[in-house]
Structures are given as structure tokens and as C-alpha cells.
Design a protein around this motif. Sequence first.
Motif, PDB file in Angstrom:
ATOM      1  N   TYR A  49       0.527  -0.706  -0.043  1.00  0.00           N
ATOM      2  CA  TYR A  49      -0.121  -0.672   0.089  1.00  0.00           C
ATOM      3  C   TYR A  49       1.232   1.260  -0.240  1.00  0.00           C
ATOM      4  CZ  TYR A  49      -4.122  -2.962   0.837  1.00  0.00           C
ATOM      5  OH  TYR A  49      -4.747  -4.253   1.706  1.00  0.00           O
ATOM      6  N   VAL A  50       2.383   1.010   0.306  1.00  0.00           N
ATOM      7  CA  VAL A  50       3.330   1.802   0.303  1.00  0.00           C
ATOM      8  C   VAL A  50       3.996   2.499  -0.822  1.00  0.00           C
ATOM      9  CG1 VAL A  50       4.927   3.698   1.828  1.00  0.00           C
ATOM     10  CG2 VAL A  50       3.104   1.774   2.606  1.00  0.00           C
ATOM     11  N   PHE A  51       4.272   0.968  -1.230  1.00  0.00           N
ATOM     12  CA  PHE A  51       5.391   1.290  -2.597  1.00  0.00           C
ATOM     13  C   PHE A  51       4.529   0.590  -3.323  1.00  0.00           C
ATOM     14  CE2 PHE A  51       8.387   1.728   0.867  1.00  0.00           C
ATOM     15  CZ  PHE A  51       8.648   2.683   1.212  1.00  0.00           C
ATOM     16  N   ARG A  52       4.182   1.018  -4.813  1.00  0.00           N
ATOM     17  CA  ARG A  52       3.264   0.244  -5.944  1.00  0.00           C
ATOM     18  C   ARG A  52       4.373  -0.923  -6.044  1.00  0.00           C
ATOM     19  NH1 ARG A  52       2.037   4.135 -10.345  1.00  0.00           N
ATOM     20  NH2 ARG A  52       1.052   2.680 -10.873  1.00  0.00           N
TER      21      ARG A  52
ATOM     22  N   MET B 146       8.347  -1.309 -15.721  1.00  0.00           N
ATOM     23  CA  MET B 146       7.134  -0.769 -15.706  1.00  0.00           C
ATOM     24  C   MET B 146       6.203  -1.312 -15.296  1.00  0.00           C
ATOM     25  SD  MET B 146       6.702   2.600 -15.838  1.00  0.00           S
ATOM     26  CE  MET B 146       8.297   3.060 -16.865  1.00  0.00           C
ATOM     27  N   ILE B 147       5.557  -1.038 -13.860  1.00  0.00           N
ATOM     28  CA  ILE B 147       4.585  -1.488 -13.168  1.00  0.00           C
ATOM     29  C   ILE B 147       3.276  -0.441 -13.788  1.00  0.00           C
ATOM     30  CG2 ILE B 147       3.253  -2.301 -10.999  1.00  0.00           C
ATOM     31  CD1 ILE B 147       6.124  -2.601 -10.505  1.00  0.00           C
ATOM     32  N   THR B 148       2.175  -0.533 -14.112  1.00  0.00           N
ATOM     33  CA  THR B 148       1.072  -0.353 -14.921  1.00  0.00           C
ATOM     34  C   THR B 148      -0.417  -0.689 -13.887  1.00  0.00           C
ATOM     35  OG1 THR B 148       0.672  -1.063 -16.686  1.00  0.00           O
ATOM     36  CG2 THR B 148       2.424   0.873 -16.617  1.00  0.00           C
ATOM     37  N   PRO B 149      -1.315   0.327 -14.108  1.00  0.00           N
ATOM     38  CA  PRO B 149      -2.616  -0.465 -13.889  1.00  0.00           C
ATOM     39  C   PRO B 149      -3.123  -1.340 -14.934  1.00  0.00           C
ATOM     40  CG  PRO B 149      -2.867   1.811 -13.627  1.00  0.00           C
ATOM     41  CD  PRO B 149      -1.009   1.320 -14.268  1.00  0.00           C
TER      42      PRO B 149
ATOM     43  N   ILE C 237      11.390   6.354 -25.157  1.00  0.00           N
ATOM     44  CA  ILE C 237      10.292   7.021 -25.326  1.00  0.00           C
ATOM     45  C   ILE C 237       8.668   6.309 -25.083  1.00  0.00           C
ATOM     46  CG2 ILE C 237       8.456   7.895 -27.365  1.00  0.00           C
ATOM     47  CD1 ILE C 237      10.416   8.805 -29.042  1.00  0.00           C
ATOM     48  N   ALA C 238       9.011   5.296 -25.522  1.00  0.00           N
ATOM     49  CA  ALA C 238       7.860   4.032 -24.258  1.00  0.00           C
ATOM     50  C   ALA C 238       7.727   4.159 -22.920  1.00  0.00           C
ATOM     51  CB  ALA C 238       8.132   3.121 -24.939  1.00  0.00           C
ATOM     52  N   LEU C 239       8.640   3.805 -22.046  1.00  0.00           N
ATOM     53  CA  LEU C 239       9.409   3.986 -21.340  1.00  0.00           C
ATOM     54  C   LEU C 239       8.326   5.254 -20.239  1.00  0.00           C
ATOM     55  CD1 LEU C 239      10.632   3.134 -18.405  1.00  0.00           C
ATOM     56  CD2 LEU C 239      12.890   4.203 -19.210  1.00  0.00           C
ATOM     57  N   ASN C 240       9.059   6.576 -20.767  1.00  0.00           N
ATOM     58  CA  ASN C 240       8.326   8.060 -20.286  1.00  0.00           C
ATOM     59  C   ASN C 240       7.345   7.811 -20.091  1.00  0.00           C
ATOM     60  OD1 ASN C 240      11.257   9.037 -18.469  1.00  0.00           O
ATOM     61  ND2 ASN C 240      11.622   8.149 -20.906  1.00  0.00           N
ATOM     62  N   LEU C 241       6.944   7.796 -21.323  1.00  0.00           N
ATOM     63  CA  LEU C 241       5.303   7.425 -22.197  1.00  0.00           C
ATOM     64  C   LEU C 241       4.345   7.149 -20.516  1.00  0.00           C
ATOM     65  CD1 LEU C 241       4.656   7.977 -26.086  1.00  0.00           C
ATOM     66  CD2 LEU C 241       3.935  10.524 -24.008  1.00  0.00           C
TER      67      LEU C 241
ATOM     68  N   THR D 142       4.403   8.584 -16.849  1.00  0.00           N
ATOM     69  CA  THR D 142       3.801   9.807 -16.876  1.00  0.00           C
ATOM     70  C   THR D 142       2.423   9.599 -18.166  1.00  0.00           C
ATOM     71  OG1 THR D 142       4.294  10.755 -19.190  1.00  0.00           O
ATOM     72  CG2 THR D 142       5.496  11.952 -17.141  1.00  0.00           C
ATOM     73  N   VAL D 143       1.990   9.459 -18.436  1.00  0.00           N
ATOM     74  CA  VAL D 143       0.939   9.146 -19.005  1.00  0.00           C
ATOM     75  C   VAL D 143      -0.107   8.259 -18.249  1.00  0.00           C
ATOM     76  CG1 VAL D 143      -1.225   8.367 -20.470  1.00  0.00           C
ATOM     77  CG2 VAL D 143       1.084  10.419 -21.573  1.00  0.00           C
ATOM     78  N   ALA D 144       0.297   6.848 -17.880  1.00  0.00           N
ATOM     79  CA  ALA D 144      -0.122   5.783 -18.133  1.00  0.00           C
ATOM     80  C   ALA D 144       0.272   5.229 -16.324  1.00  0.00           C
ATOM     81  CB  ALA D 144       0.317   4.672 -17.969  1.00  0.00           C
ATOM     82  N   ASN D 145       0.468   6.660 -15.299  1.00  0.00           N
ATOM     83  CA  ASN D 145       0.727   6.296 -13.824  1.00  0.00           C
ATOM     84  C   ASN D 145       1.587   4.954 -13.670  1.00  0.00           C
ATOM     85  OD1 ASN D 145       1.044   7.571 -11.203  1.00  0.00           O
ATOM     86  ND2 ASN D 145      -0.934   6.334 -10.801  1.00  0.00           N
ATOM     87  N   GLY D 146       2.756   5.419 -14.232  1.00  0.00           N
ATOM     88  CA  GLY D 146       3.295   3.385 -14.285  1.00  0.00           C
ATOM     89  C   GLY D 146       4.341   4.181 -13.312  1.00  0.00           C
TER      90      GLY D 146
END
Length: 552
Positions: A215-218, A378-381, A497-501, A504-508
Motif C-alpha cells: 500500500y506504500v510502495f507500488r 514498468m508497473i502500471t494499472p 520514449i515508451a518508458l517515459n510515456l 507519465t501518462v499511464a502513471n507507471g
Amino acid sequence: DMGVARDNITVTDIAGVVYEGRKEEMDPRKAGYMRKTKARKLDDVIEGADIFLGLSAPNVLTPEMTKKMADRPLIMALANPVPEIDPDAAREARPDAIIATGRSDFPNQVNNVLCFPYIFRGALDVGATGITREMEIACVHAIADLAMAEPSDIVSQAYGGEPQTFGPDYIIPKPFDPRLIQEVPVAVARAAIASGVATRPITDFEAYHDRLTQYVFRSGLAMKPIFEIARQNPRRVVFSEGEEERVLQAAQTLMDDRLAVPMLIGRPDVIASRIEKLGLRLRPGTDIEITNPEDDPRYKDYWTTYHKVMERKGVTPDVARFMIRTNNTAIAAIMLERGEADAMICGVVGRYDRHLAHVHEIIGTAPGVRDLSALSMMITPRGTFFICDTYVTPVPSAEEIVEMTLLSANVVRRFGSDPKVALLSHSNFGSADSETAVKMREAAAMLAERAPEIQADGEMHADSAISEKIREAIFPNSRIDGQANLLVMPTLDAANIALNLLKTVANGQNVGPILVGAAKPAHVVTPSITVRGIVNMAAIAAADALTDLARP
């Protein structure tokens, strides 16, 4: 209940002092605090008081009253929204006071959100039949301990960037300190079991604490397999930027969580002063080994080792001596090369490519590996994805694509997942014949031949890699089932580019970059890395040292 003598407590209310024989506005709870006294007003009893605890009404405590209190008084004016005394007025009247309020715009906010959610978390997790006083007291102790713990970079970022260190303006954690959920429920659950109200007692509190950590660290859940490997036999991890505050905070966590044995390169006096500033418990020379680049007895051994490695690359003895006196990444790499450390972390400060050059020159590649590459998790929803190559090779060949894919697949397995590889392109299963599309197509064919046990296919669009439904509609005979988790890009530009998108965009949440293919466990991070990111990478490096995580 926590030990304060009742004889030291005077209760006052709207009717004044609760004295022996008083009838007005009384109830059984107040009656327990009756005192034999002639005092009738707050002003009569405030003289010499060490603590004022107000849960009453605005402006009942005047600046003149505070001047009568004992030295360094604790003034807790908790009425909301207007406290018993304005904190600025209290500070002006008593500069030596420690002041707390219930408001968020002053230091030391006392807010019930500090405890209520976490008391119930602990109570529900053990199936408690009620909330006992023992559970409440355990909650209090856990909150107090957290106030005196080391500063958290997460908390400082949320509250203006300044480290939150125990002191007059920080006697209680911030209400939204995410570490509360790690500590308070555990204490409450233990107390519930001890006081006999738990219907589902917890037996493994370490596992329970780990579960709350997510719950603290994704990254907590994704990193769990790596942490378990690292804890089996903590390895020595040397940090080239040992003076950096983030590195010092990470070193404390690594030591506390038994993930690694941190070693620091830096000036001992600078490290010691920053440890003190941050309120850390690290003890130089006892808990951590420090290598001083300005004065180390191994200096001659180090520069001669460096010269031996680099003499056929134009490095003279004078250059070697200068490098080992001034370049901490080179020192860390030499320590790793000589076996004085088991793994290394660098890159917290400075350019990635410059750190990588030293690793490449001194450590080199593992036997049979042509070149290094960088893998980012990259951990994303939507799920966890591994992206390669995000930092090293600008335009890899088909052969290099295959090599980095096989090395990266080993890392994915260590994280507890079966690799499902998508070789990405603007072309979708032969829809275009550009140079990069053909390259990825060739790489897919090579992978199928060399590692048929791995689910790998391409070239394909990114949406085809993620969605089995899209992929089946276009190419029903794909060698991948479900969602791909290892995304291999045709160029460094595309990968980065994919990593940084996604970040930022996908809250990764990014973990990495993880350097794969090196002869020994060496990882180059980036200057944007957080304290937790350093902890994650050090654990990966330690696990790497135990299992050859990032090598063939």
C-alpha cells in the motif's frame, strides 16, 4: 493508562477547575480527577504546568497564561477550527514552547486520521471482536515510534521537500505519512491477539508487514521475489555516490530489511554529517564500510589494477592515478573487479553513458555476451511490463535484439513470471518492409529457432502485444498466449520514449534500468531515482550476485 500520575493532572472545563466537592457540570469521568484545591480557574492552575492539553474552545488560553508555564512547555491546543491559543501568539509569548494544534497549516497537526484507519485495518485483519485499550495504546506507541524514525523521502516530497526529522516542529507524523499503514496495523493486530479479542490470529507478522508495504510502495508486490532471494544471504553492494542523501537513506533501509550489506564511497566527514542531519542510525565503520577516495590505504592497489585493465586503451599510470583519486564509479568497479564487493550501484548523479563506460571498460561483458543492454520494469494499472533496451544501444542489430531478449527473459523469470516476448514495430506481422520491421521479423525467427521454449513473436504493434483479442483478429497463429510482458523495441529511441510515456501518462512506476549482460553485478541508475528506487536496484544487484540474475 500509560503511566501519568493522576496527582499530576488538573482538569478544567467550561465551569472551571474540577475540584473536590464540585457539583456543576460533573459526570463520573470528571469525578475521577477531582482535586482538593482552592483554585477555580485555568489561570489559577496554569503556573508551573509542563503541559497544556486542550480539547475545548477557542482562545481559552491566553499568552499571559503561557508565560506562567514551566520551561519548554508542551502546548497542545487542539480545538478546531480555532484553537485554544493561536500558535503564532503562543510562539511569540513562549519561544521555547513545543506547540501542536489540530490544524494542517501549522506544525504538529494532531489528527484522528493518524490512527482510525489503521486501528481498523489491524482489527479487521485479525477478526477482532472489539477495540481494547491495549490496542489503542499499541497504536499510540507505533505512531510515536514512527515520529522518531528516519525521514522518509515520500513524506518530504509530499510536504515541500524538506526532510521531516523528530524535533520541536515534528513530534508526530504527518497525517498522510504512508508508512502509518505499515506500522500501526501490525502493532494493533499484535495487541488484539495479546488481549484475547482476535478470532483470526496472525502467525507470520513479517509476511503481514510485507503485505501492508504494497500500500506504500507500488513496486512492493513485484519486488517480493527479488527481496526473498536477496534476504537469503545479503551481499555487499557498493554505492559510488555514497555521500548522496538518497543513497544514505536507502542504505539504512537495506540494512534494516536485511536486503544487502551497503558499502559507501565518499568522504567520511561528509557522510557522517549527512547521517546526523537525516537522523539515521548507520554507524560508519560498524554498520557500513566507507572507502575514502581522498585517502584509502588500497589506493596503489586500485590504480595499478585500473591501469592493468586500461593500459592498452591509452591510459597511462598518471591518468590511472588521477582516475582512482577522482572517479567514484571507477573505484566501485575496481572494488567489484577485485572481489571486495559483490555488486555495485552507480548513476545517482551524472550522465548515464559516462557511468556505463566505466562499467563496460572495467567489468566488461559476461562470457559469450556481445554487448550490454538495459531492461526497465514498468508497473502500471494494466499490469507489469519489461521494456528493452531503454538506455544502451541506439540501433541494435537483429543479433543484438536476440541476445538482449534472451538475457532479459532470464530477469523476467527471476521476478516470478514466465517471459512472453513481443518484438515491437510499426509493422504488424509483415504489413510493412522497412529496415526496422525486417530486423524485428528476423529477430523473431532467430528466437523461435534458438529458444523455442520461450513464447516470443513479432514483428507486431504494441496494442497487438497487449491485447490477445486484437492479436487473434490479425494473426490467430501467434506464438504468444495472453498479454505479452517483455516488450522489445527496435531502437533505443522507441524504448526510452515508451518508458517515459508509460511513466507519465499511464502513471507507471519504474524499476530500473537493470543492466543485463555484465560480467559481474553492476547497475547504472538515473539521477531521477527515488530512495525506494535505489533500495529496489540494490536488492536486484544483491539477488544478481546470488543467482546470476542478469547474465547467461
